[in-house]
Design a protein around this motif. Structure first.
Motif, PDB file in Angstrom:
ATOM      1  N   MET A   1       0.852  -1.165   0.000  1.00 47.46           N
ATOM      2  CA  MET A   1       0.000   0.000   0.000  1.00 47.46           C
ATOM      3  C   MET A   1       0.898   1.228   0.000  1.00 47.46           C
ATOM      4  O   MET A   1       1.828   1.321   0.786  1.00 47.46           O
ATOM      5  N   ARG A   2       0.593   2.172  -0.877  1.00 46.93           N
ATOM      6  CA  ARG A   2       1.369   3.408  -0.955  1.00 46.93           C
ATOM      7  C   ARG A   2       0.427   4.581  -0.698  1.00 46.93           C
ATOM      8  O   ARG A   2      -0.659   4.650  -1.275  1.00 46.93           O
ATOM      9  N   VAL A   3       0.853   5.492   0.177  1.00 50.01           N
ATOM     10  CA  VAL A   3       0.075   6.683   0.509  1.00 50.01           C
ATOM     11  C   VAL A   3       0.921   7.895   0.160  1.00 50.01           C
ATOM     12  O   VAL A   3       2.034   8.046   0.667  1.00 50.01           O
ATOM     13  N   THR A   4       0.379   8.753  -0.723  1.00 51.53           N
ATOM     14  CA  THR A   4       1.101   9.944  -1.170  1.00 51.53           C
ATOM     15  C   THR A   4       0.241  11.166  -0.925  1.00 51.53           C
ATOM     16  O   THR A   4      -0.945  11.175  -1.270  1.00 51.53           O
ATOM     17  N   ARG A   5       0.828  12.181  -0.318  1.00 52.15           N
ATOM     18  CA  ARG A   5       0.091  13.429  -0.075  1.00 52.15           C
ATOM     19  C   ARG A   5      -0.243  14.085  -1.412  1.00 52.15           C
ATOM     20  O   ARG A   5       0.566  14.052  -2.345  1.00 52.15           O
ATOM     21  N   ALA A   6      -1.426  14.676  -1.521  1.00 51.65           N
ATOM     22  CA  ALA A   6      -1.860  15.311  -2.763  1.00 51.65           C
ATOM     23  C   ALA A   6      -0.834  16.355  -3.190  1.00 51.65           C
ATOM     24  O   ALA A   6      -0.407  17.185  -2.394  1.00 51.65           O
ATOM     25  N   GLY A   7      -0.408  16.280  -4.448  1.00 48.67           N
ATOM     26  CA  GLY A   7       0.557  17.224  -4.987  1.00 48.67           C
ATOM     27  C   GLY A   7       2.005  16.851  -4.746  1.00 48.67           C
ATOM     28  O   GLY A   7       2.907  17.486  -5.291  1.00 48.67           O
ATOM     29  N   ASP A  45       1.187  -4.324  -6.726  1.00 46.29           N
ATOM     30  CA  ASP A  45       1.589  -5.723  -6.611  1.00 46.29           C
ATOM     31  C   ASP A  45       3.086  -5.801  -6.280  1.00 46.29           C
ATOM     32  O   ASP A  45       3.729  -4.776  -6.031  1.00 46.29           O
ATOM     33  N   ASP A  46       3.648  -7.017  -6.288  1.00 45.20           N
ATOM     34  CA  ASP A  46       5.063  -7.213  -5.948  1.00 45.20           C
ATOM     35  C   ASP A  46       6.009  -6.460  -6.874  1.00 45.20           C
ATOM     36  O   ASP A  46       7.123  -6.109  -6.494  1.00 45.20           O
ATOM     37  N   ALA A  47       5.581  -6.193  -8.120  1.00 44.84           N
ATOM     38  CA  ALA A  47       6.431  -5.508  -9.098  1.00 44.84           C
ATOM     39  C   ALA A  47       6.179  -3.999  -9.094  1.00 44.84           C
ATOM     40  O   ALA A  47       6.570  -3.311 -10.029  1.00 44.84           O
ATOM     41  N   ASP A  48       5.508  -3.479  -8.051  1.00 43.81           N
ATOM     42  CA  ASP A  48       5.167  -2.048  -7.938  1.00 43.81           C
ATOM     43  C   ASP A  48       4.270  -1.564  -9.072  1.00 43.81           C
ATOM     44  O   ASP A  48       4.362  -0.421  -9.503  1.00 43.81           O
ATOM     45  N   THR A  49       3.416  -2.438  -9.573  1.00 45.67           N
ATOM     46  CA  THR A  49       2.443  -2.076 -10.608  1.00 45.67           C
ATOM     47  C   THR A  49       1.099  -1.833  -9.943  1.00 45.67           C
ATOM     48  O   THR A  49       0.648  -2.650  -9.125  1.00 45.67           O
ATOM     49  N   LEU A  50       0.468  -0.712 -10.290  1.00 39.03           N
ATOM     50  CA  LEU A  50      -0.840  -0.389  -9.701  1.00 39.03           C
ATOM     51  C   LEU A  50      -1.886  -1.394 -10.140  1.00 39.03           C
ATOM     52  O   LEU A  50      -1.956  -1.770 -11.307  1.00 39.03           O
ATOM     53  N   PHE A  51      -2.737  -1.820  -9.188  1.00 41.42           N
ATOM     54  CA  PHE A  51      -3.890  -2.623  -9.522  1.00 41.42           C
ATOM     55  C   PHE A  51      -4.960  -1.692 -10.075  1.00 41.42           C
ATOM     56  O   PHE A  51      -5.306  -0.702  -9.432  1.00 41.42           O
ATOM     57  N   PRO A  52      -5.494  -1.957 -11.270  1.00 40.93           N
ATOM     58  CA  PRO A  52      -6.526  -1.076 -11.833  1.00 40.93           C
ATOM     59  C   PRO A  52      -7.738  -0.994 -10.893  1.00 40.93           C
ATOM     60  O   PRO A  52      -8.181  -1.992 -10.349  1.00 40.93           O
ATOM     61  N   GLY A  53      -8.225   0.223 -10.703  1.00 45.86           N
ATOM     62  CA  GLY A  53      -9.404   0.428  -9.865  1.00 45.86           C
ATOM     63  C   GLY A  53      -9.137   0.418  -8.376  1.00 45.86           C
ATOM     64  O   GLY A  53     -10.060   0.439  -7.581  1.00 45.86           O
ATOM     65  N   HIS A  54      -7.866   0.337  -7.977  1.00 48.14           N
ATOM     66  CA  HIS A  54      -7.523   0.288  -6.557  1.00 48.14           C
ATOM     67  C   HIS A  54      -6.726   1.513  -6.121  1.00 48.14           C
ATOM     68  O   HIS A  54      -5.755   1.415  -5.368  1.00 48.14           O
ATOM     69  N   THR A  55      -7.131   2.680  -6.611  1.00 45.78           N
ATOM     70  CA  THR A  55      -6.554   3.951  -6.205  1.00 45.78           C
ATOM     71  C   THR A  55      -7.701   4.834  -5.744  1.00 45.78           C
ATOM     72  O   THR A  55      -8.739   4.904  -6.402  1.00 45.78           O
ATOM     73  N   THR A  56      -7.533   5.482  -4.601  1.00 52.59           N
ATOM     74  CA  THR A  56      -8.595   6.343  -4.089  1.00 52.59           C
ATOM     75  C   THR A  56      -7.997   7.524  -3.345  1.00 52.59           C
ATOM     76  O   THR A  56      -6.862   7.462  -2.883  1.00 52.59           O
TER      77      THR A  56
END
Length: 193
Positions: A1-7, A45-56
């Protein structure tokens, strides 16, 4: 799980989760150390690829949670027709309206002992606990919200068997398993002819 502040370009938090067998269906991400603000939460995933539809987008406000806030409103400057300020930095229009969805929750009635349900009721036992009755669908918490039927009237009989449970108060909200409930404690009621 990656959390990034807006901007921001670099993540504020990254947490790894794994299962010895099978797949993980739920994880708990610790965000207590992050300052208040808007963030983007991403599942990779393990390869640091975003899962489609799993960003919010999420909003973190520790003081709002401890104060029991029901929600958070974020007002942005906006752009073009939605800009709040003109080129000089003054408010473009003195009139803005915030509209909220009606406070819809499932209504939960809690009794001291097992409660019988009559014919035509629009509540049902919640799970295996016969002391707790709940509406199947969310209902509004406003002056337009009528109570729930514990028993409906049978038109074939000369008397009314109708038992109407009261509408819950708007300040008795509880969040459970991603749903909102409005709770009311009642004495046991007798249903029947």
């Amino acid at each position: 799980m990656r959390v990034t502040r807006a901007g921001a370009a670099t993540p504020a938090s990254e947490q790894n989760f794994s299962a010895e067998q099978g797949l993980l269906s739920q994880v708990q991400v610790d965000l207590r150390t992050l300052p208040s603000g808007t963030y983007r939460l991403e599942l990779l995933d393990d390869a640091d690829t975003l899962f489609p539809g799993h960003t919010t987008s999420i909003f973190i406000a520790a003081d709002a949670r401890s104060a029991g806030a029901f929600g958070v409103i974020e007002i942005d400057r906006g752009t073009a027709d939605y800009a709040l300020l003109d080129g000089a930095g003054a408010l473009r229009s003195p009139r803005y309206t915030l509209r909220f969805l009606n406070r819809s929750t499932r209504w939960r009635y809690i009794f001291p002992a097992a409660q019988a349900i009559g014919a035509g009721a629009d509540v049902a036992h919640e799970g295996a606990d016969p002391r707790v009755l709940v509406t199947a669908n969310a209902r509004p918490l406003s002056r337009f919200g009528a109570g729930s039927y514990l028993q409906a009237d049978v038109s074939a009989t000369p008397v009314s068997e109708e038992i109407l449970l009261p509408a819950p108060e708007a300040n008795c909200l509880r969040r459970q398993n991603a749903e909102w409930f409005s709770e009311t404690h009642l004495p046991n009621l007798t249903v029947g002819p």
